[in-house]
Design an enzyme around this catalytic site. Sequence first.
Site, mmCIF file in Angstrom:
data_model
loop_
_atom_site.group_PDB
_atom_site.id
_atom_site.type_symbol
_atom_site.label_atom_id
_atom_site.label_comp_id
_atom_site.label_asym_id
_atom_site.label_seq_id
_atom_site.Cartn_x
_atom_site.Cartn_y
_atom_site.Cartn_z
ATOM 1 N N GLU A 28 4.944 4.437 5.791
ATOM 2 C CA GLU A 28 3.716 3.639 5.926
ATOM 3 C C GLU A 28 2.538 4.372 5.296
ATOM 4 O O GLU A 28 2.445 5.588 5.392
ATOM 5 C CB GLU A 28 3.404 3.453 7.405
ATOM 6 C CG GLU A 28 3.514 2.077 7.982
ATOM 7 C CD GLU A 28 2.758 0.947 7.327
ATOM 8 O OE1 GLU A 28 2.263 1.063 6.196
ATOM 9 O OE2 GLU A 28 2.667 -0.105 7.970
ATOM 10 N N LYS A 88 -5.327 6.303 11.982
ATOM 11 C CA LYS A 88 -6.647 6.283 12.618
ATOM 12 C C LYS A 88 -6.413 6.285 14.120
ATOM 13 O O LYS A 88 -6.476 5.238 14.771
ATOM 14 C CB LYS A 88 -7.422 5.022 12.211
ATOM 15 C CG LYS A 88 -7.714 4.907 10.736
ATOM 16 C CD LYS A 88 -8.594 3.679 10.492
ATOM 17 C CE LYS A 88 -8.466 3.160 9.102
ATOM 18 N NZ LYS A 88 -9.091 1.838 8.918
ATOM 19 N N ASP A 92 -3.602 1.627 11.690
ATOM 20 C CA ASP A 92 -4.951 1.368 12.194
ATOM 21 C C ASP A 92 -4.832 1.011 13.682
ATOM 22 O O ASP A 92 -4.764 1.895 14.524
ATOM 23 C CB ASP A 92 -5.572 0.246 11.347
ATOM 24 C CG ASP A 92 -7.034 0.000 11.648
ATOM 25 O OD1 ASP A 92 -7.603 0.724 12.470
ATOM 26 O OD2 ASP A 92 -7.617 -0.915 11.057
ATOM 27 N N GLY A 101 0.774 -1.244 0.000
ATOM 28 C CA GLY A 101 0.000 0.000 0.000
ATOM 29 C C GLY A 101 0.800 1.286 0.000
ATOM 30 O O GLY A 101 0.327 2.326 -0.453
ATOM 31 N N PHE A 109 -12.950 2.946 6.372
ATOM 32 C CA PHE A 109 -12.104 2.042 5.603
ATOM 33 C C PHE A 109 -11.817 2.741 4.288
ATOM 34 O O PHE A 109 -12.697 2.933 3.454
ATOM 35 C CB PHE A 109 -12.751 0.676 5.364
ATOM 36 C CG PHE A 109 -11.774 -0.283 4.736
ATOM 37 C CD1 PHE A 109 -10.872 -0.990 5.518
ATOM 38 C CD2 PHE A 109 -11.689 -0.418 3.355
ATOM 39 C CE1 PHE A 109 -9.922 -1.837 4.937
ATOM 40 C CE2 PHE A 109 -10.732 -1.258 2.774
ATOM 41 C CZ PHE A 109 -9.856 -1.966 3.575
HETATM 42 P P1 5GP Z 1 -2.769 -2.278 11.868
HETATM 43 O O1 5GP Z 1 -1.794 -3.348 12.232
HETATM 44 O O2 5GP Z 1 -2.270 -0.886 12.177
HETATM 45 O O3 5GP Z 1 -4.132 -2.524 12.471
HETATM 46 O O4 5GP Z 1 -3.030 -2.410 10.296
HETATM 47 C C1 5GP Z 1 -2.275 -1.762 9.361
HETATM 48 C C2 5GP Z 1 -2.531 -2.336 7.989
HETATM 49 O O5 5GP Z 1 -3.910 -2.680 7.785
HETATM 50 C C3 5GP Z 1 -2.223 -1.291 6.927
HETATM 51 O O6 5GP Z 1 -0.862 -1.319 6.557
HETATM 52 C C4 5GP Z 1 -3.176 -1.692 5.808
HETATM 53 O O7 5GP Z 1 -2.586 -2.717 5.025
HETATM 54 C C5 5GP Z 1 -4.373 -2.269 6.523
HETATM 55 N N1 5GP Z 1 -5.424 -1.251 6.716
HETATM 56 C C6 5GP Z 1 -5.812 -0.700 7.898
HETATM 57 N N2 5GP Z 1 -6.788 0.198 7.718
HETATM 58 C C7 5GP Z 1 -7.034 0.232 6.386
HETATM 59 C C8 5GP Z 1 -7.945 0.991 5.580
HETATM 60 O O8 5GP Z 1 -8.725 1.851 6.015
HETATM 61 N N3 5GP Z 1 -7.893 0.749 4.232
HETATM 62 C C9 5GP Z 1 -7.052 -0.160 3.674
HETATM 63 N N4 5GP Z 1 -7.104 -0.306 2.353
HETATM 64 N N5 5GP Z 1 -6.175 -0.889 4.408
HETATM 65 C C10 5GP Z 1 -6.172 -0.693 5.748
#
Ligand code: 5GP
Length: 173
Positions: free
Chosen positions: A96, A128, A100, A41, A149
């Site tokens: 990054e 977020k 999330d 991403g 999302f």
């Molecule tokens: P975390 O470990 O912080 O919960 O997740 C991070 C990863 O989840 C990001 O690098 C991404 O790949 C995915 N992710 C989290 N939120 C979103 C979102 O709103 N949209 C998309 N497309 N991917 C997300």
Amino acid sequence: MSTIDPLITAEEIAQATAQLGARISRDYDGKDLLLLSVLKGSVVFLADIMRQITIPYAIDFMAVSSYGNSRTSSGAVKINLDLKQDIGGRHVLIIEDIVDSGLTLSYLMGLLKGRAPASLEVCALLNKRSRNEIQLEPKYQGFDLPDAFVVGYGLDYAEQYRGLPYIGDLRGV
Ligand code: 5GP
């Protein structure tokens, strides 16, 4: 593919990228800087920020995925692609797309710290904050996002929407 309204416009992204690039260029001047992009991403953000950083740097990539079905269960991530170079004594800046829960990044940072970089910081386009389970506070951050999302600007939903030039909330569709 349906049309998605912009939550963050291409102009707003360009402005944020320019400001972040200027700050990074000042902060890392004279330092051995390695931009570490977490696939997939973040590639669009990386490509843009690279063109806003005016000092020398190297780039490298890592790819990670969550173990199991629930990404929030343990935060343990699998390394699918590791760095090709030694980061010992170097200034590593993780590029990054989005934070999330923060679990992926926190796991990755733990792993990288064990390799003794001179410094380790995060530049996240989106955060977020209200959903963070681990307080990471990226040193460089573009936008604080609501609980949405989002897709576009490199971010996908089932490999779609990565090419949108702006960021939109998929739930609005
Ligand atoms: P975390 O470990 O912080 O919960 O997740 C991070 C990863 O989840 C990001 O690098 C991404 O790949 C995915 N992710 C989290 N939120 C979103 C979102 O709103 N949209 C998309 N497309 N991917 C997300």
